[in-house]
Structure formats: C-alpha cells, structure tokens
Design an enzyme around this catalytic site. Structure first.
Site, PDB file in Angstrom:
ATOM      1  N   LEU A   6       0.811  -1.222   0.000  1.00  0.00           N
ATOM      2  CA  LEU A   6       0.000   0.000   0.000  1.00  0.00           C
ATOM      3  C   LEU A   6       0.847   1.275   0.000  1.00  0.00           C
ATOM      4  CD1 LEU A   6      -2.750   1.346   0.071  1.00  0.00           C
ATOM      5  CD2 LEU A   6      -2.748   1.132   2.550  1.00  0.00           C
ATOM      6  N   HIS A   7       0.647   2.099  -1.010  1.00  0.00           N
ATOM      7  CA  HIS A   7       1.385   3.368  -1.089  1.00  0.00           C
ATOM      8  C   HIS A   7       0.643   4.388  -1.930  1.00  0.00           C
ATOM      9  CE1 HIS A   7       2.545   1.261  -4.792  1.00  0.00           C
ATOM     10  NE2 HIS A   7       2.903   2.435  -5.302  1.00  0.00           N
TER      11      HIS A   7
END
Lengths: 397, 452
Positions: free
Chosen positions: B243-244
């Site tokens: 997740l980014h």
C-alpha cells in the site's frame, strides 16, 4: 506590515504619480489593482465601488491578496483559471463567487488584465474589474418559496456560513435581502450549474470597457513620471528578466536568498528575497544587478570565495562559512549554501544563494535544523523556477 | 479463464529494488543494507512528524484568517522539500529530474509533457497480472520494508496532542502503526515521494478508510496546491503490491483541474460529487463535506466499491486536499486483450494517475518533440471507460456510498432535525431527471430516512 504598506504606496506613486488615485476614484467601476512584485501579490489600490460592494474599508483591503474575498462556495476551477492567467501574464474573464465582509456571496464577472512596463516588458500590475451579476429571484410556482428555502437550505448554510446563520433564520422582513442572497447560492447549490448563468454580452462589454478606462488612465499618469506602462507587452528585450509568476512564487519563500545569473559576466543578482534585504540592510534596487560577491569585505577569506566560484563553475552545490558585511559595514558569519537551479528545459538558469547568519537562533520553533531549512529553500526555488519556465506562453490571450 | 497479463518495465522506486530477483533467498539477521526489517531496525532513528488532526474541510475563509498576519509556510511543506533536497545532494536518485526537459503542450488544455529517458533504463520488462485489483501481499516480492533507511524521509502520523510535533530523531517502533514518507529514486518531478501507511503491517495495494484519510491529511497538512497525491490500483499501473500513495511538486495547474464539471449530487454528509466534462477521461470529482473525514470516507468507500467489483482505478488528491478526482480505467485490460493501437503501445507510456491528470512522462525523444494536444487526447481517450460503462460504474459507486452511510448509522444531523421533508422543487426534479443517474443516490437523504 508598516514597511509593506510603505512599499505599496511607493509602488503606485513611483509609477503613476500621487495624482492617479484621485482620477481612479472617479471611475464608477468595482476594481482592484495588485502588484505581483511585492511579496504576497497584494492589492495596492481598491476603487470606491469595490469597497462599497465588498463592505470592507480601504485599510482592510490594501495589502491583502485577492484570495481573501473567496470562500467555500468559490469554484476551485475558477481559482485555478485565474492562477494560470497570472502565471501566463494574460487577460482572463471568468465568473467568480466572492464574499462580502458580512459573509454574503456575490456572483461576478471577473475580468483581469496585466499592465506591462514599456521599458522592459515586465508585468507591473494586474487590474481586476468585477461586474456583479444579479440573479432574478424565483418567487413563483416552481420554487420552494421562502419557507422552503430556509428549511431546506439549513444544512448547506451550516457548512457554508456558520456565522450568518442567525440572520438568515430570522423572520424579519428586513433580512429579506440576505435571504435572497442565500437563495441564489442555495439554488445554485441544488442545480447542476454551479454558476448563475453565462455572462451576458452586455456584462462582458461593461467589464472590458472598465478595464480599458483604467488602463488608459494608468498609461496617461505613467507619462507624468516617465515610467511608462502599456496594455500589450511592447518589448521582449528583458533577457534574464524574471516573470511575474516566478516573482510571486519566490515571494512566498520566507528565507534569506538571492538568485544570480551564472551566464552573465560577474554573475549579477537577479532576485533578492525580503529576508535577504532585512539581513543585509540593503534596499532591493541597490542589490539587483550587483555582483554576487558584493557582501564580502576586507577580512573575507579569499580561499572561501574561490571555493564558491569553483562550485558554481563545476555546477555543484556547496556550503561554506564566510565572513560577510552588511550595508552599515557590520560583519557577520554567513553559513552560505549555494546550488545550481535548472529551468524547464533542464539547463542551469540560476544559482541560488541561501544565507543563514551563524548563531542567530535560527532554530525553527518546530525544530527543523538550519541546514534543513536551507535545503528546503533550495527545493522551493527549484520547484518555482522549473514550473514557471515550462509554460506554453500566453496561448489563450 | 485465462488470466490477463501485460509486460512492462517496472519502475525502480528504491535503490534496493534492483536485486529483486535474488531477494527471496535473503535470510533474516543483519542484511547489511540498513533496511527497515527486523535485521536492521533495532535502535534506528528517523525524524517523526506528528500532525494536528484537522476536523473540518479546510475552509478558504478560515484558513486565510487574518490576512494581515503573516502566514507561516506549512511545516510539512518545508520538511518534504528540505529532506528531499538533502537526498538529492547525497546522490540517492537515479537521475536529476530537474535536468529532464518539460513543457506545456500548446493548446486549449495545456497537457504537460516531460521527456524522461532515464526512468526506465536498465530494467527488463516483467509480466504483471492486470485482471485482479486485489491481490494478497507477497513478502517475497519487493516491498517498502526492504528500502534503505536513508531513503526514508520521516515518519508521519496524527498527533495525540492538539499541537503538531516534530522530533528530529525518533525511534522506529515496529509494533506501532507508523506510516512513513520515502523518496522515489526514479522521480517524475521534484519532491517525488511515497507515503506508505502503516508500513510494518505490510498491507497490499488496497484502499481503506484510515489510509485514505492519512493521504488526505498529508495533502491538507502540506497546504500547497501544487503538491498533489496520487494512487494507482493494481491493474491501473501500480507495480508494487504494498500500500502506497505517491506525491510530488509541479507548480502549474494540471489539465484535469481546469476541466469543467457538472454537479451530480450532494451526499448526505455534504460531500459534493461532480462529473468531469470536456475531458478525455470520464471521471468523478469529490469536494466539500461537513468534515474532512466525511470527504475521505466518501472517496474511500467509492474506491472500496471499485476494488470489490474488480475495477481498476486511479485517484488524484489535488488543491491541498480540497478536490479529489477518481477514475475507473480499462487501459491495461485493453492492452492485455490486444485492443490498444500499436502506435500508442510503442510510446510505452503507462497511463497511471499522473498521465490521466494530464502530466505525461514520455520516454522517447521523438514522442516528446512531436507531442501535441491531439496525441495526448488520443492516449487518454483510450484509458477512459465508455459512457455506458461509466454510468454503470457510477451506479455501483452511488449505491455503495449511500449504503455506506446507512449501514454505519451515519445519518447527518439535518436528516433527524428535518423530519418533514420538503418535496424538491420542479426545477430541481427536472435537473435530476435529465441526468441518467440512478435515483437511489440522488434521493439518498430521503431514502435513508425512510429506511430508518
């Protein structure tokens, strides 16, 4: 703040003489004039019509940025459009929602034009004319009626005008005007168009005519001082000249720094920040065009100067501790950081010199180290220079 | 059914990504790279910025406040710029992005083109599965716990206090749900960073309410309309399944920010939803809301709906958190099915969030020199859903956010305060009927009330 007001006064009188205000005050239109070369791009003149329309006093308006009159209902897209026109130094006409001092909204046709210096083609001021656009209130049949407005509009009003709630919910007939103002916002809030309607040709003509009147007055009065202005950029001679949008972006950076042009002999200073002037005691016109080493003096170590020159030649960043002198000849140790700055074509356009007086309690309240603050100034300058030079030019004017 | 895959050169976001192939064999226990994993993290310190939680959507009037008072430059803005410049001077990036040529393409829209020949060098094309928006986290593949500590700029989290706090050297608590901001070593503009929410929880690329609020908080906190955050789902050109969000500085309006919009509806929590007009990619715009959390939740719920329906999408957080753009897209799917024109494929442009927003990074000099508004339009039009599919997807989203409110009992106060619902005026009703949106959402307020 005092010095800012003095600057504003000066900005105007220097260019148009002291008599221009009287002449501008006789125009019936609502308009403001802003100066992009002063930090914060403040309003330097506001017409009587504008003050009356906005409900603010002259003192409350001068020195403010035009943003101050925008509010939660203002279309983000219109704001972007205006920013872009400033960046591209061109005329723009758009519909805008502003707010009066009492919080009531005004839809207007906003027409802004740059004023150029005849001598070097720089943008000296922007003139912004505002033609209010009234909407006929919808009384009959289809509308929800006044009660409906109050009832139904409560939620959006809570968000939008917390402070005005009491006035609007009041049943007093005297408040009718306010309610109508709210109704127009409320309507637009519930219909698909965020804007009241297209501006009529008449409104467009009115705005354009007002701008023309103002520009011809400004041109006329600039003849009195010999510092001529014009509506169209006359010369493009300004090599190494900073555009209005770059000056506005740089004006937001609060640290002490200068930009020098490494391509010209002696690498002259082409921009100096307000904090730099404060640190060194010089006025801007005394600094611009100066050789970049002019702060050094008798006791400055020549080897440090050499190191600085080398780093510029090899296009490298460097940090040195150098003895510098203020205008009053008092000296200080300057933790100087220098870095090349590239423009949109990827070429080195300037060197940025960030000054930090040693031992001057520069520690940020929140704890950012002096080194980090210097780096952050360099970063902000790089972003400003790169972005302001990538424009396709005034394609839409 | 066969899986859909495309081949593309993955972006190198970390200097520790290159040795990805032999990464699976690495044993725990002092890997010598000063990474963020157990082996190296003991005793490591990084700056920590704990921001003040903002309650309301940033209000122009309130935030500008007393104009006579000098506005301080937001701290986060200085921090990102300063730390990023520091890494640049330390030579951590693969190239100097400010040496890459960039220009605004002449025309009505002002698409922005950049020539970036260095970004995709030295990397072999890899296969990516593009038909699954949600895929489980795989610890053997590259993820952000493998980056070097020097690539991390700071830890970022909400403050427990009323006041923001900055600690230049804070210990890293692996047990704590710390989020970090790291550089992207292949930047596409100055200040290109990655926000990795709760990094040690190793979340896959998947939007949740809390993480989305964190990203929105970052935009608000930076307070700079030219510092935008973006998100790519898997299948919409994310290459790393950890997740980014991404962010960078570009001090000029993006074409998408200038596109006209038409309001579709206002959700029960005050969030206004618009559709983009006269733009090559069909998409939604979210603004307003009673609180910042309302805005974040509405967008997050929309994203979650798309994820759950396996629809790839991109998100742009613009205007310092005041406007959020959401696009479902189908380019990778078309590409995998061989439906994208070869000329477009030859440019190797990956239409992720930045491209969709009008900032197009080109890899070949000839494409850059010949860049025209027409070319940009053609590429983006290929990314867009068809009108029909767009309406279908919107129906899914509107249903999801209306229900989202309902399920969580998230009724806004006015619904309770105003039991006698005023029938909408004829004009309002007309406007609704003219649009092809399902009534479920448009009449959301009333329906929720009835269901209560």
């Amino acid at each position: 703040m005092e010095s800012q007001l003095a600057l504003i006064e000066q900005s105007f009188n220097y260019r148009y003489s002291v008599w221009v205000r009287e002449a501008l005050d006789e125009l019936p239109d609502n308009f403001t004039i802003t100066d992009p070369s002063i930090s914060g791009h403040p309003i330097v003149f506001a017409s009587r019509g504008f003050l009356k329309m906005s409900g603010y006093s002259k003192e409350e308006v001068i020195g403010k940025n035009g943003r101050a009159f925008q509010g939660p209902g203002t279309s983000r897209r219109s704001i972007t459009e205006i920013q872009e026109a400033i960046q591209e130094e061109r005329t723009i006409q758009t519909i805008l929602l502003n707010y009066r001092k009492d919080g009531t909204p005004i839809w207007m046709l906003f027409h802004m034009s740059p004023v150029f210096s005849k001598e070097d083609g720089r943008v000296i001021h922007f003139v912004a004319v505002q033609v209010p656009m009234s909407r006929k209130p919808r009384w009959s049949g289809s509308g929800p009626g006044r009660d409906g407005v109050c009832e139904d509009g409560c939620r959006s009003r809570d968000i939008v005008f917390g402070s005005c709630r009491r006035e609007v919910c009041s049943d007093s007939v005297l408040e009718l005007e306010h309610v109508l103002a709210f109704e127009s916002l409320f309507d637009s809030d519930n219909r698909d168009d965020e804007e009241p309607r297209e501006a009529s040709d008449q409104e467009k003509r009115r705005a354009a005519a007002a701008v023309n009147n103002i520009l011809s007055l400004l041109t006329h009065y600039s003849e009195l001082t010999g510092k001529l202005v014009c509506e169209k950029r006359c010369t493009l001679s300004g090599i190494g000249l900073l555009g209005a949008s770059l000056i506005i972006s740089l004006g937001r950076i609060k640290q002490s720094f200068v930009l020098t042009d490494p391509h010209l002999p002696e690498m002259p200073i082409v921009y100096a920040s307000d904090a730099f002037l404060k640190l060194t005691g010089y006025a801007r016109h005394e600094v611009l065009g100066c050789q970049c080493m002019f702060l050094s003096g008798v006791d400055t170590d020549p080897s440090t100067l050499l190191q600085v020159k080398e780093s510029i030649q090899t296009e490298q960043a460097c940090t040195v501790r150098i003895l510098n002198y203020r205008k009053d000849r008092s000296s200080f140790w300057n933790l100087l950081h220098i870095s090349p700055v590239r423009n949109a074509s990827g070429k080195i356009a300037y060197s940025v010199w960030v000054q930090m007086e040693e031992g001057c309690g520069y520690q940020d309240a929140q704890g950012l180290s002096p080194e980090m603050r210097q780096r952050s100034t360099v970063g902000a300058v790089k972003v400003a220079v790169r972005s302001s030079s990538m424009g396709a030019g005034p394609s839409k004017s | 059914m066969n899986t859909l895959r495309i081949k593309r050169v993955p972006t190198v976001v970390s200097n520790y990504q290159k040795e990805d192939s032999d990464d699976g064999a690495r044993q725990v226990g002092g890997c010598g790279r000063n990474c963020l994993k157990q082996c190296c993290i003991q005793g490591a310190k990084l700056p920590l910025y704990a921001y003040k939680k903002v309650k309301d959507v940033v209000n122009e009037k309130a935030s500008s406040g007393d104009e006579n008072k000098e506005q301080p430059v937001p701290f986060l803005d200085s921090l990102v710029l300063g730390e990023w410049e520091d890494r640049m001077q330390k030579g951590l990036f693969r190239y100097d992005v400010t040496a890459c040529e960039t220009k605004v393409i002449p025309g009505e829209y002002g698409f922005i083109a950049q020539l970036n020949e260095g970004r995709h060098l030295k990397k072999r094309p890899t296969e990516f599965r593009v038909d699954k928006v949600l895929q489980p986290f795989d610890g053997n593949k590259f993820n952000f716990t493998k980056v070097g500590q020097e690539e991390v700029l700071f830890q970022f989290e909400p403050s427990n206090d009323e006041e923001p706090e900055f600690i230049p050297n804070a210990p890293i608590d692996v047990e704590n749900s710390t989020s970090v901001v790291a550089i992207n070593v292949s930047p596409i503009e100055y200040g290109h960073v990655l926000l990795i929410p709760r990094i040690f929880e190793c979340l896959p690329q998947r939007i949740d309410r809390e993480s989305f609020l964190l990203a929105l908080d970052m935009a608000v906190e930076a307070g700079n309309p030219y510092f935008r955050l973006g998100y790519n789902s898997l299948g919409a050109f994310a290459t790393i399944n950890h997740l980014h969000f991404q962010a960078y500085y570009l001090a000029t309006p993006f074409p998408i920010e200038k596109a006209p919009t038409r309001k579709i509806t206002t959700a029960g929590n005050g969030v206004k939803i618009f559709e983009l007009l006269k733009y090559p990619v069909r998409g939604l715009v979210f603004e307003g809301g009673d609180t910042l959390q309302d805005l974040a939740n509405t967008v997050a719920d929309s994203c979650i709906c798309l994820q759950d329906n396996n629809i790839p999408f991109n998100v742009l957080i613009a205007d310092a958190g005041k406007r959020i753009f959401l696009f479902a897209q189908c380019y990778a799917e078309k590409q995998a099915l061989g439906e994208v024109n070869q000329e477009l494929l030859d440019t190797q442009v990956n239409p992720a969030v930045w491209e969709v927003s009008g900032h197009i990074v080109l890899k070949r000099k000839e494409d850059y020199e010949g860049a025209s508004e027409q070319n940009a339009w053609r590429l983006l039009a290929e990314v867009s859903l068809s009108e029909e599919r767009f309406q279908e997807v919107n129906a899914l989203i509107f249903e999801a956010i209306a229900c989202g409110d309902d399920e969580k009992g998230n009724l806004t106060e006015d619904m309770i305060e105003e039991p006698d619902v005023t029938p909408p005026s004829h004009e309002d009703a007309g406007a609704i009927n003219n649009s092809s949106y399902p009534a479920a959402m448009v009449a959301g307020k009333q329906e929720c009330l009835v269901q209560q």
